[in-house]
Structures are given as C-alpha cells and as structure tokens.
Design a protein around this motif. Structure first.
Motif, PDB file in Angstrom:
ATOM      1  N   ILE A   1      32.825  29.554  31.186  1.00 29.77           N
ATOM      2  CA  ILE A   1      34.120  29.872  31.691  1.00 29.77           C
ATOM      3  C   ILE A   1      33.715  31.195  32.356  1.00 29.77           C
ATOM      4  N   GLN A   2      34.559  31.354  33.593  1.00 35.86           N
ATOM      5  CA  GLN A   2      34.189  32.518  34.468  1.00 35.86           C
ATOM      6  C   GLN A   2      35.504  32.916  35.169  1.00 35.86           C
ATOM      7  N   PRO A   3      36.172  33.869  34.740  1.00 34.61           N
ATOM      8  CA  PRO A   3      37.202  34.719  35.034  1.00 34.61           C
ATOM      9  C   PRO A   3      36.658  35.638  36.176  1.00 34.61           C
ATOM     10  N   SER A   4      37.348  35.802  37.211  1.00 36.86           N
ATOM     11  CA  SER A   4      36.807  36.678  38.291  1.00 36.86           C
ATOM     12  C   SER A   4      37.939  37.459  39.032  1.00 36.86           C
ATOM     13  N   MET A   5      37.552  38.325  39.811  1.00 37.59           N
ATOM     14  CA  MET A   5      38.329  39.280  40.626  1.00 37.59           C
ATOM     15  C   MET A   5      38.028  39.389  41.877  1.00 37.59           C
ATOM     16  N   ASP A   6      38.633  39.354  43.048  1.00 34.95           N
ATOM     17  CA  ASP A   6      37.694  39.953  44.238  1.00 34.95           C
ATOM     18  C   ASP A   6      38.780  40.477  45.082  1.00 34.95           C
ATOM     19  N   THR A   7      38.235  41.483  45.665  1.00 36.66           N
ATOM     20  CA  THR A   7      39.079  42.160  46.729  1.00 36.66           C
ATOM     21  C   THR A   7      38.485  42.346  48.285  1.00 36.66           C
ATOM     22  N   GLU A   8      39.482  42.003  49.178  1.00 39.53           N
ATOM     23  CA  GLU A   8      38.986  41.912  50.627  1.00 39.53           C
ATOM     24  C   GLU A   8      39.467  42.977  51.140  1.00 39.53           C
ATOM     25  N   ILE A   9      38.754  44.046  51.904  1.00 38.99           N
ATOM     26  CA  ILE A   9      39.318  45.168  52.631  1.00 38.99           C
ATOM     27  C   ILE A   9      38.863  44.975  54.158  1.00 38.99           C
ATOM     28  N   TYR A  10      40.065  45.241  55.071  1.00 36.64           N
ATOM     29  CA  TYR A  10      39.849  45.006  56.077  1.00 36.64           C
ATOM     30  C   TYR A  10      39.745  46.443  56.920  1.00 36.64           C
ATOM     31  N   GLU A  11      38.291  46.550  57.675  1.00 35.12           N
ATOM     32  CA  GLU A  11      38.152  47.885  57.999  1.00 35.12           C
ATOM     33  C   GLU A  11      39.017  48.445  59.183  1.00 35.12           C
ATOM     34  N   ASP A  12      39.518  49.601  59.211  1.00 36.29           N
ATOM     35  CA  ASP A  12      40.326  50.270  60.575  1.00 36.29           C
ATOM     36  C   ASP A  12      41.691  49.367  60.770  1.00 36.29           C
TER      37      ASP A  12
ATOM     38  N   PHE B   1      43.251  37.509  41.409  1.00 33.60           N
ATOM     39  CA  PHE B   1      42.485  37.145  40.027  1.00 33.60           C
ATOM     40  C   PHE B   1      42.811  35.760  39.836  1.00 33.60           C
ATOM     41  N   ARG B   2      41.678  35.154  39.350  1.00 34.80           N
ATOM     42  CA  ARG B   2      41.590  33.703  39.196  1.00 34.80           C
ATOM     43  C   ARG B   2      40.777  33.087  38.137  1.00 34.80           C
ATOM     44  N   MET B   3      40.686  31.957  37.709  1.00 32.61           N
ATOM     45  CA  MET B   3      39.629  31.340  36.946  1.00 32.61           C
ATOM     46  C   MET B   3      38.751  30.794  37.991  1.00 32.61           C
ATOM     47  N   ARG B   4      37.612  31.493  38.203  1.00 29.35           N
ATOM     48  CA  ARG B   4      36.687  30.713  39.324  1.00 29.35           C
ATOM     49  C   ARG B   4      36.313  29.403  38.873  1.00 29.35           C
ATOM     50  N   ARG B   5      35.622  29.469  37.630  1.00 27.63           N
ATOM     51  CA  ARG B   5      35.035  28.116  37.087  1.00 27.63           C
ATOM     52  C   ARG B   5      35.531  27.875  35.636  1.00 27.63           C
ATOM     53  N   LEU B   6      35.711  26.732  35.152  1.00 24.16           N
ATOM     54  CA  LEU B   6      35.899  26.454  33.836  1.00 24.16           C
ATOM     55  C   LEU B   6      35.465  25.004  33.544  1.00 24.16           C
ATOM     56  N   ARG B   7      34.153  24.959  33.436  1.00 21.15           N
ATOM     57  CA  ARG B   7      33.261  23.752  33.351  1.00 21.15           C
ATOM     58  C   ARG B   7      33.026  23.180  32.184  1.00 21.15           C
TER      59      ARG B   7
ATOM     60  N   LEU C   1      34.042  43.224  50.942  1.00 16.29           N
ATOM     61  CA  LEU C   1      34.521  42.435  49.810  1.00 16.29           C
ATOM     62  C   LEU C   1      33.703  42.795  48.517  1.00 16.29           C
ATOM     63  N   LEU C   2      34.825  43.190  47.369  1.00 16.98           N
ATOM     64  CA  LEU C   2      34.405  43.470  46.220  1.00 16.98           C
ATOM     65  C   LEU C   2      34.361  42.607  45.191  1.00 16.98           C
ATOM     66  N   ARG C   3      33.395  42.064  44.539  1.00 15.84           N
ATOM     67  CA  ARG C   3      33.432  40.845  43.500  1.00 15.84           C
ATOM     68  C   ARG C   3      33.176  41.324  42.020  1.00 15.84           C
ATOM     69  N   LEU C   4      33.924  40.803  41.248  1.00 19.27           N
ATOM     70  CA  LEU C   4      33.693  41.107  39.673  1.00 19.27           C
ATOM     71  C   LEU C   4      34.004  39.746  39.008  1.00 19.27           C
ATOM     72  N   ILE C   5      32.987  39.373  38.152  1.00 24.80           N
ATOM     73  CA  ILE C   5      33.208  37.885  37.475  1.00 24.80           C
ATOM     74  C   ILE C   5      32.391  38.043  36.125  1.00 24.80           C
ATOM     75  N   LEU C   6      33.134  37.481  35.259  1.00 21.44           N
ATOM     76  CA  LEU C   6      32.360  37.460  33.759  1.00 21.44           C
ATOM     77  C   LEU C   6      32.148  35.825  33.373  1.00 21.44           C
ATOM     78  N   THR C   7      30.915  35.880  32.821  1.00 18.84           N
ATOM     79  CA  THR C   7      30.337  34.413  32.547  1.00 18.84           C
ATOM     80  C   THR C   7      30.085  34.370  31.074  1.00 18.84           C
ATOM     81  N   VAL C   8      30.891  33.556  30.309  1.00 19.95           N
ATOM     82  CA  VAL C   8      30.610  33.158  29.016  1.00 19.95           C
ATOM     83  C   VAL C   8      30.349  31.760  28.900  1.00 19.95           C
ATOM     84  N   ALA C   9      29.230  31.197  28.242  1.00 15.16           N
ATOM     85  CA  ALA C   9      28.599  29.839  28.209  1.00 15.16           C
ATOM     86  C   ALA C   9      28.559  29.466  26.881  1.00 15.16           C
ATOM     87  N   PHE C  10      28.599  28.209  26.486  1.00 20.06           N
ATOM     88  CA  PHE C  10      28.092  27.916  25.077  1.00 20.06           C
ATOM     89  C   PHE C  10      27.342  26.680  25.169  1.00 20.06           C
TER      90      PHE C  10
END
Length: 460
Positions: free
Chosen positions: A51-62, A71-77, A451-460
């Motif tokens: 499972i990979q919940p994630s957050m990303d922020t896009e900043i437009y310069e000037d 915020f979204r569930m990037r992958r749930l495989r 672009l700022l990204r943050l993601i958590l991965t937990v696998a089993f």
C-alpha cells in the motif's frame, strides 16, 4: 464496474481453490516479500501486496496561481503467483485496487481506471529459457519501467518513463539466462505484443509490436532479484553491473506512444463523405531504441538510461482524423487543407506528416539517478532527466510536457532491512521549455515548477 468484475473473479478463484487450500500449508513468510505456501503435490503459491498513500504539491514559480496539493492512494496492489511442482509452469495475477496509472500527467484520456495489471502464464522450455503469454510490463522499454514499484529509489519514476514507455502490453514474451564464461551472463528478451498497451477489450487496431532486449552482466547475477529493484537494500558485497540494448517497432499505432488503443485514428476519406465507416485507416508506425545500465555495490546504486523514438510510414493521403479528445466521442474533424499558411497553428493547415508527428511522443531523453543507502536505513538520492523533443512532437505540448529538465533530490528512511516499509520525500525543480508551459487550467506560467512529494510504502 471493473472493480466489481475483479472482485467477482477473485471470489470465483477462491471458491474453486478450496480443495487446494485444504492440502496447502504456509511454508514461510518474509516481511515485504510475501507469504509462501506449499501444496502436498509440491506446487507453490505466493501472496504479496503493498500500500502506498502519498501527497504531492505542485508550486508554480512567479505565478498568481496557488499551489496544487493532492492526497491520494498512489498504489494498492495485490499479487498472486505460483509454480507447478516441477517448476515448469507458472502464473501471476496482479491488481491495483487504487486504479492509478503508473505514469503521471499523460495528455491521454483514460476510459477507466486500470485495476488489472498482470495476468499471465509462463512455461520454462529449459532451465534457461522461459515463455510468457498474457499481460505484463514489457521488457523492451527503458530499464526503470520493469523495476518493482515498491522498490523505487524515489517516490515516482522518472519523466523518461512517462514520456516514452507503453507500461504494460499483452502478447508473447520470451526470456533467457545464459552463462557466457567466468561470472558473465547474457540475458536476451524477445516480445511480440498487440502494440496497444494493457486492457484492450475492444477491437485491436493496427498490426503487432515487435521488440528485443539484450542485457550483459559482466560480474555475475544480482542478489535477490536486485536487477529488477532500485536501491541497493541487500548491499551487494561485490560490484554488480548490467548493461542493456533495447528496441521495438509498432506496426500501426493509434495513440501517442502505443499505450492505448483507438485514441487517434488517421483516415483517408476517398469518397469525400466524411463518414467514419467509409474512411480507410492510415496508421503510422512507431519505433524506439535505447541503451541503459544499472550498477550496485555496498549500498551505492546508479541507473542510467537513454531512449529515442521515431515515426515512420506516415501516409501522404491522410485527410481526416478521428479521436476521443473532442467534446464528443468519435467525431470526425475537419479536413486537412495542407500547408496553406506557413505560420498558422490551425491543425488543418499542417501537412499530414506534420500533424501526425505532433500527436506522437517523438524525441530523445536520458535519465541518470544515483543514491547511497546507509546502514541505518537512510538513503540519499538524486536524479536528472532531460527530454529533447523533435520539432513536431506532442512532447512540445505546453500543458503536459514542454519541460526539458527535471532535477530531483530525495531522502528515504527504510524501516526494515528490505523493501517492507519505508517513507520517502523528494523535491523536484522543473525547467520550463522554450515555448512556455501551462498549468492544468490552461493558464500561461512565466517560469518553471517545483514539485514536492511524500509517500509511505508498507508491503507484506
């Protein structure tokens, strides 16, 4: 509807496997690698997932435009795989319940979420040669594409992958592993696929796609499938290197890079009726080649890739197009008038060759990334991706592309001594192209993006 079909199929599989389950026992479990079961007849079965919940922020310069955060569930495989007792037959079924595409900001319309990923059977002709039939990630795109998503060195794949890769395909795949003296190995791959990407349930247009890859490993095989994973979690005790050449040829493409079917169909309306059924299809061919390498040693890893694409066999008598990008689906556009006004940006004033090339992902790109994983589980990584678009290419599209340079730095914390759990963050600065770029609302941006990204991965 698709998620309902997948759930129903999984329930059917489980119901028919009741007898199998009664004769099966758990043989091992490794955090991050999955559950392994063994049947009394000697066959094996594995269940994996992450499972990979994630957050990303896009900043437009000037720009007056506010930053865009999601915020979204990037992958749930979830993956099911197994082998027969003699290990000749195998299979894999993998689904993504998040339904997300592997690449971002495509510029292609997606009809439905992509829940079904892998579905294939395999057969080992010999110990060294294996045939695979079904749907899977292709071997003949860039190397990063067929590396496991939960082992990525940074939160997302490079822009080279999203610009050129077809991701998954359906067809016949062959691969081999041959020792060539000492510790050296050759790994050849051959593919014959539909050329229209994954999950093509409608009519298949165009011809087939043919591809090949040849990998050379001068220092022996990687540990624990490390050739298909990015960060050097196992900390290779001796240097490991793989260098590869790859190429493919798609005979008749109806999307920007052969990832989808029927997105854009080019026609010759010889009767002048402007009716779709009366037009004869004139589909261009699309080809790519590339060279890449991966090196790992004691926590250090470096990946390098170069890819180039071409369009061939563009008919001179194309005078209509049919696509899904208008307000109505399957509406014929106006006719091409030819190059009446050299400075016009109206597609009807382009020649057929110019227009078709503007719809395809044509150009070249290289990607290089490197990182070091410390023994305490902290990894420091960096990546640079450069895209050089052809004069006529969809890579010049100001909304989705026309961004030639991507500079990324990242830091990761591995919470276990494998790919079982990790948290990753990255910062990317994106350089605006020569012709300017747009945001998602079509507003002109004066400079680049961050672009700022943050993601958590937990696998089993």
């Amino acid at each position: 509807m698709n998620i309902f079909k997948i759930t129903l199929s999984m329930l059917a599989i489980l119901s028919f496997s009741d007898q199998f389950a009664q004769n099966t026992k758990l043989s091992s479990y490794t955090f991050g690698e999955g559950y392994n079961f063994t049947n009394v007849n000697g066959s094996t079965f594995r269940i994996q997932g992450y499972i990979q919940p994630s957050m990303d922020t896009e900043i437009y310069e000037d720009s007056d435009e506010p930053s865009d955060t999601r915020f979204r569930m990037r992958r749930l495989r979830l993956r099911f795989s197994g082998q027969s007792a003699n290990e000749r037959f195998g299979y894999r079924l993998q689904v993504d319940l998040a339904g997300q595409d592997e690449a971002q900001r495509e510029g292609d319309v997606t009809d439905a979420r992509n829940f079904l990923l892998d579905a294939y059977i395999s057969y080992k002709i010999t110990r060294r040669i294996e045939l695979i039939f079904g749907q899977r990630a292709t071997y003949t795109d860039n190397r990063e594409l067929f590396m496991n998503s939960n082992s990525l060195q940074l939160p997302e794949r490079s822009r080279l992958t999203s610009a050129f890769a077809s991701i998954r395909e359906f067809g016949l795949f062959a691969k081999g592993t041959f020792r060539t003296g000492g510790s050296t190995y050759l790994k050849p791959y051959l593919t014959i696929t539909n050329g229209d990407g994954a999950n093509v349930f409608g009519n298949d247009r165009g011809g087939l796609k043919y591809g090949a890859r040849l990998d050379f490993l001068p220092f022996g095989l990687f540990t624990n499938f490390g050739q298909f994973r990015q960060a050097d979690v196992v900390r290779e005790l001796t240097p490991k290197l793989v260098v590869g050449l790859t190429g493919n040829y798609n005979d008749g493409v109806t999307s920007r890079r052969g990832r989808n079917s029927g997105r854009i169909v080019y026609l010759n309306d010889a009767n002048g009726n402007g009716v779709l059924d009366d037009g004869e299809e004139r589909l261009p061919d699309y080809a790519k080649f590339g060279i890449d390498f991966l090196f790992k040693y004691k926590g250090f890893s470096i990946l390098g890739e170069y890819h180039k694409s071409f369009a061939t066999d563009i008919a001179d008598d194309i005078n209509l197009r049919n696509d899904i990008f208008g307000d109505d689906i399957n509406v014929l556009t106006d006719r091409f008038r030819g190059r009446v006004n050299p400075t016009s940006d109206d597609f009807r004033d382009f020649t057929p060759q110019e227009y078709v090339k503007r719809q395809l992902m044509l150009g070249e790109a290289y990607n290089i990334q490197a990182g070091y994983l410390f023994k305490n589980g902290i990894s420091i990584d960096a990546r640079y991706t450069h895209i050089n678009a052809d004069t006529f290419s969809f890579l010049n599209n100001a909304t989705f592309f026309n961004r030639p340079d991507y500079y990324t730095i990242g830091v990761s914390k591995y919470l276990s001594r494998n790919y079982g759990a990790k948290i990753q963050a990255s910062y990317t600065w994106i350089n605006a192209g020569e012709f300017g770029i747009f945001d998602n609302n079509g507003n002109t941006l004066p400079n680049g993006e961050q672009l700022l990204r943050l993601i958590l991965t937990v696998a089993f």
